[in-house]
Design a protein around this motif. Structure first.
Motif, PDB file in Angstrom:
ATOM      1  N   PHE A 371     -51.558-120.700 -26.308  1.00  0.00           N
ATOM      2  CA  PHE A 371     -52.686-121.607 -26.095  1.00  0.00           C
ATOM      3  C   PHE A 371     -52.242-122.836 -25.316  1.00  0.00           C
ATOM      4  N   THR A 372     -53.215-123.412 -24.622  1.00  0.00           N
ATOM      5  CA  THR A 372     -52.969-124.637 -23.871  1.00  0.00           C
ATOM      6  C   THR A 372     -54.084-125.622 -24.210  1.00  0.00           C
ATOM      7  N   LEU A 373     -53.717-126.814 -24.552  1.00  0.00           N
ATOM      8  CA  LEU A 373     -54.707-127.870 -24.789  1.00  0.00           C
ATOM      9  C   LEU A 373     -54.331-129.044 -23.900  1.00  0.00           C
ATOM     10  N   VAL A 374     -55.284-129.498 -23.109  1.00  0.00           N
ATOM     11  CA  VAL A 374     -55.051-130.699 -22.305  1.00  0.00           C
ATOM     12  C   VAL A 374     -56.084-131.721 -22.759  1.00  0.00           C
ATOM     13  N   ARG A 375     -55.631-132.805 -23.315  1.00  0.00           N
ATOM     14  CA  ARG A 375     -56.447-133.778 -24.058  1.00  0.00           C
ATOM     15  C   ARG A 375     -57.129-133.041 -25.231  1.00  0.00           C
ATOM     16  N   GLY A 376     -57.484-133.755 -26.285  1.00  0.00           N
ATOM     17  CA  GLY A 376     -58.078-133.075 -27.439  1.00  0.00           C
ATOM     18  C   GLY A 376     -57.064-132.122 -28.065  1.00  0.00           C
ATOM     19  N   ILE A 377     -55.876-132.652 -28.351  1.00  0.00           N
ATOM     20  CA  ILE A 377     -54.794-131.777 -28.826  1.00  0.00           C
ATOM     21  C   ILE A 377     -54.672-131.758 -30.352  1.00  0.00           C
ATOM     22  N   GLU A 378     -55.653-132.396 -31.031  1.00  0.00           N
ATOM     23  CA  GLU A 378     -55.508-132.607 -32.473  1.00  0.00           C
ATOM     24  C   GLU A 378     -55.321-131.319 -33.270  1.00  0.00           C
ATOM     25  N   ALA A 379     -55.969-130.235 -32.807  1.00  0.00           N
ATOM     26  CA  ALA A 379     -55.908-128.996 -33.595  1.00  0.00           C
ATOM     27  C   ALA A 379     -54.686-128.141 -33.248  1.00  0.00           C
ATOM     28  N   ALA A 380     -53.757-128.674 -32.462  1.00  0.00           N
ATOM     29  CA  ALA A 380     -52.622-127.853 -32.000  1.00  0.00           C
ATOM     30  C   ALA A 380     -51.852-127.241 -33.173  1.00  0.00           C
ATOM     31  N   GLY A 381     -51.620-128.031 -34.212  1.00  0.00           N
ATOM     32  CA  GLY A 381     -50.839-127.554 -35.353  1.00  0.00           C
ATOM     33  C   GLY A 381     -51.536-126.392 -36.046  1.00  0.00           C
ATOM     34  N   LEU A 382     -52.849-126.530 -36.152  1.00  0.00           N
ATOM     35  CA  LEU A 382     -53.657-125.503 -36.817  1.00  0.00           C
ATOM     36  C   LEU A 382     -53.640-124.195 -36.021  1.00  0.00           C
ATOM     37  N   LEU A 386     -52.060-120.398 -36.851  1.00  0.00           N
ATOM     38  CA  LEU A 386     -52.737-119.097 -36.731  1.00  0.00           C
ATOM     39  C   LEU A 386     -51.906-118.139 -35.885  1.00  0.00           C
ATOM     40  N   MET A 387     -51.249-118.705 -34.887  1.00  0.00           N
ATOM     41  CA  MET A 387     -50.408-117.879 -34.020  1.00  0.00           C
ATOM     42  C   MET A 387     -49.164-117.414 -34.776  1.00  0.00           C
ATOM     43  N   ARG A 388     -48.532-118.333 -35.472  1.00  0.00           N
ATOM     44  CA  ARG A 388     -47.299-118.024 -36.196  1.00  0.00           C
ATOM     45  C   ARG A 388     -47.525-116.927 -37.236  1.00  0.00           C
ATOM     46  N   THR A 389     -48.700-117.014 -37.903  1.00  0.00           N
ATOM     47  CA  THR A 389     -48.971-116.049 -38.976  1.00  0.00           C
ATOM     48  C   THR A 389     -49.703-114.807 -38.454  1.00  0.00           C
ATOM     49  N   GLN A 390     -49.987-114.804 -37.126  1.00  0.00           N
ATOM     50  CA  GLN A 390     -50.693-113.689 -36.486  1.00  0.00           C
ATOM     51  C   GLN A 390     -51.954-113.318 -37.275  1.00  0.00           C
ATOM     52  N   THR A 391     -52.729-114.359 -37.574  1.00  0.00           N
ATOM     53  CA  THR A 391     -53.992-114.194 -38.299  1.00  0.00           C
ATOM     54  C   THR A 391     -55.056-113.584 -37.374  1.00  0.00           C
ATOM     55  N   ASP A 392     -55.864-112.680 -37.898  1.00  0.00           N
ATOM     56  CA  ASP A 392     -56.977-112.123 -37.123  1.00  0.00           C
ATOM     57  C   ASP A 392     -58.031-113.218 -36.946  1.00  0.00           C
ATOM     58  N   VAL A 393     -58.313-113.586 -35.688  1.00  0.00           N
ATOM     59  CA  VAL A 393     -59.251-114.696 -35.440  1.00  0.00           C
ATOM     60  C   VAL A 393     -60.559-114.195 -34.840  1.00  0.00           C
ATOM     61  N   SER A 394     -60.872-112.888 -35.039  1.00  0.00           N
ATOM     62  CA  SER A 394     -62.077-112.360 -34.390  1.00  0.00           C
ATOM     63  C   SER A 394     -63.338-113.119 -34.802  1.00  0.00           C
ATOM     64  N   GLY A 395     -63.366-113.671 -36.012  1.00  0.00           N
ATOM     65  CA  GLY A 395     -64.563-114.413 -36.436  1.00  0.00           C
ATOM     66  C   GLY A 395     -64.529-115.874 -36.024  1.00  0.00           C
ATOM     67  N   LEU A 396     -63.528-116.282 -35.288  1.00  0.00           N
ATOM     68  CA  LEU A 396     -63.324-117.726 -35.037  1.00  0.00           C
ATOM     69  C   LEU A 396     -63.317-118.093 -33.566  1.00  0.00           C
ATOM     70  N   HIS A 409     -62.954-124.948 -40.522  1.00  0.00           N
ATOM     71  CA  HIS A 409     -63.484-123.750 -39.867  1.00  0.00           C
ATOM     72  C   HIS A 409     -62.764-122.467 -40.296  1.00  0.00           C
ATOM     73  N   LEU A 410     -61.614-122.600 -40.912  1.00  0.00           N
ATOM     74  CA  LEU A 410     -60.837-121.412 -41.256  1.00  0.00           C
ATOM     75  C   LEU A 410     -61.501-120.656 -42.403  1.00  0.00           C
ATOM     76  N   PRO A 411     -61.413-119.312 -42.408  1.00  0.00           N
ATOM     77  CA  PRO A 411     -61.940-118.557 -43.551  1.00  0.00           C
ATOM     78  C   PRO A 411     -61.198-118.975 -44.833  1.00  0.00           C
ATOM     79  N   GLU A 412     -61.865-118.855 -45.952  1.00  0.00           N
ATOM     80  CA  GLU A 412     -61.306-119.370 -47.208  1.00  0.00           C
ATOM     81  C   GLU A 412     -59.906-118.806 -47.504  1.00  0.00           C
ATOM     82  N   LYS A 413     -59.756-117.492 -47.215  1.00  0.00           N
ATOM     83  CA  LYS A 413     -58.464-116.849 -47.501  1.00  0.00           C
ATOM     84  C   LYS A 413     -57.331-117.524 -46.713  1.00  0.00           C
ATOM     85  N   VAL A 414     -57.625-117.836 -45.452  1.00  0.00           N
ATOM     86  CA  VAL A 414     -56.595-118.440 -44.592  1.00  0.00           C
ATOM     87  C   VAL A 414     -56.337-119.886 -45.034  1.00  0.00           C
TER      88      VAL A 414
END
Ligand SMILES: Cc1cc2nc3c(=O)[nH]c(=O)nc-3n(C[C@H](O)[C@H](O)[C@H](O)COP(=O)(O)OP(=O)(O)OC[C@H]3O[C@@H](n4cnc5c(N)ncnc54)[C@H](O)[C@@H]3O)c2cc1C
Length: 424
Positions: A371-382, A386-396, A409-414
């Motif tokens: 992923f690339t974020l230019v300005r608005g980088i606050e969610a980078a950690g989040l 998701l990338m590190r844990t290879q979470t399925d993000v089809s609903g997101l 915004h994350l599903p409850e399980k995540v």
């Protein structure tokens, strides 16, 4: 008592000392470093040039780090050759060090393309404190500078010089700046921030000659571009790229590709020799192969793994991911994992362009792989999580592109898993 010798005294070496000392408080550690000072933050040399940070602020760890970890440091010493049979390292002063375990953390050196006139005074590279100190001495007679190369180091050098009131032209061979990190659209945001600070950008060209000055041919007076145009300048900074310093490893007969080849334990092709940092080609998490990364945090992490294994542990390197968190000309950028230039049909690329911002998420089988974020980088950690844990993000998918994307915004399980990991 185990004798450890470490060649190089920067991020990789620091990590290795930390790794060794966790398991072996008594072993004899010698660090050989050709630089004459305590480890400093290479990413901050631009800030040091324009005075945002001083020498104290530049030190990466406290100058007492070596002392605190009972390390003997040979400052200003260069390792010249390795004898694997005798297990010795020969230094430039003639001294010979015996080792049981050896670590090569020799980093990179600048790649300087051949140009006529590059031996003129006023031609510099930009990778260490020595470069910065020499550029500093040039400043009283520098009004205009040409920076060759618009990658991370070139943009950093350009920003430092602009902050010092120097008129800067950046010459970049490809069509846009930071092209190993950003796609054209993302780079455009940084380019316009640079142009608004007066930086002139010359794309699609290189420099073929460094000209002398009228009345003093030994000093830089300008450059000739590949398209034959001439630009007058007082200083040239070459920032075309860096290459791993593999010369010692090659001389010793270790397996070397682009970098020194290491396994998941940071061990080279010789059992008692390890390597880490920018000089290695190590396991890559997303692609699965091996790759050279020039990333500070990975150098330190690789050093910790190497150090632990040198001290008898069995720690596996988790793998590297391209990862940059930068701020150039006031524009914050986070770029992680695969970028658009590496994408093919197997990837889905989500993008959103704001007036001054850009978001791009690269997915493979509904998992974030970059992923690339230019300005608005606050969610980078989040997103990184998701990338590190290879979470399925089809609903997101819609949410991922929103500047307001948050934990909620994350599903409850995540969410639960993330919280549990944070508390673990
Ligand atoms: C201008 C600049 C900006 C950067 N910005 C970022 C950034 O924003 N984020 C990021 O993650 N990374 C950044 N990097 C990269 C980061 O600095 C490196 O990833 C990190 O320094 C690698 O650490 P290392 O220990 O592998 O090697 P290095 O830091 O390169 O250190 C290697 C050391 O070994 C010494 N050495 C080499 N050979 C010998 C020998 N034979 N004998 C004795 N000593 C020897 C060298 O002199 C050097 O001191 C930047 C680099 C530069 C130059």
């Amino acid at each position: 008592m185990t004798r450890y010798v470490i060649v190089g005294g920067s991020a990789g070496a620091i990590g290795a000392v930390e790794g060794i000392r966790k398991l072996d408080p008594a072993g004899e550690i010698t660090v050989v470093t050709e630089e004459p000072m305590a480890p400093y933050s290479r990413p901050a040399i631009g800030e040091y040039l324009y005075g945002r940070t001083n020498l104290e602020g530049l030190y990466f760890s406290s100058p007492e780090f070596w002392l605190e970890h009972s390390v003997r440091v040979l400052l200003g010493s260069r390792a010249m050759s390795i004898d694997l049979k005798d297990k010795t390292v020969k230094l430039d002063g003639g001294q010979v060090l015996g080792f049981d375990k050896l670590l090569l953390a020799t980093g990179t050196r600048p790649f300087i393309p051949k140009m006529e006139g590059m031996d003129r005074e006023g031609f510099y590279t930009f990778t260490n404190i020595d470069d910065v100190q020499r550029i500093r001495q040039e400043l009283p007679r520098t009004e205009r500078a040409v920076v060759i190369g618009g990658g991370l180091i070139g943009v950093e050098a350009a920003e430092a010089l602009v902050n010092l009131g120097v008129g800067v032209t950046v010459v970049e061979l490809r069509g846009w700046l930071l092209n190993l990190l950003l796609d054209r659209e993302a780079a455009r945001i940084v380019e316009s921030a640079m142009e608004s600070r007066g930086v002139r950008l010359v794309m699609g060209q290189s420099v073929k000659e460094i000209l002398g000055r009228e009345g003093n041919d030994r000093r830089v007076g300008g450059v000739v571009l590949s398209g034959d145009a001439r630009l007058e300048c007082d200083l040239v900074v070459s920032a075309v790229g860096v290459i791993p310093r593999t010369d010692l490893a090659v001389q010793a007969g270790l397996k070397v590709n682009r970098g020194i080849l290491v396994d998941r334990f940071m061990q080279t092709s010789a059992p008692s020799v390890y390597a880490c940092g920018d000089v290695v080609e190590a396991y890559e998490l997303i692609g699965g192969g091996s790759r050279v990364f020039a990333i500070w945090s990975l150098a330190r992490l690789g050093g910790r793994v190497a150090g632990a294994n040198m001290a008898g542990g069995r720690v596996e390197y988790p793998g590297g991911v391209a990862m940059s968190a930068l701020r150039y000309f006031g524009v914050p950028i986070v770029s992680v994992g695969l970028d658009a230039q590496e994408t093919t049909k197997e990837f889905e690329v989500l993008t959103k362009r704001g007036s001054e911002s850009y978001r791009k998420i690269v997915l493979r089988e509904n998992r974030v792989v970059g992923f690339t974020l230019v300005r608005g980088i606050e969610a980078a950690g989040l997103i990184y999580n998701l990338m590190r844990t290879q979470t399925d993000v089809s609903g997101l998918k819609g949410e991922l592109l929103s500047p307001d994307f948050s934990f909620a915004h994350l599903p409850e399980k995540v969410r639960k898993r993330t919280l549990m990991e944070a508390w673990a």
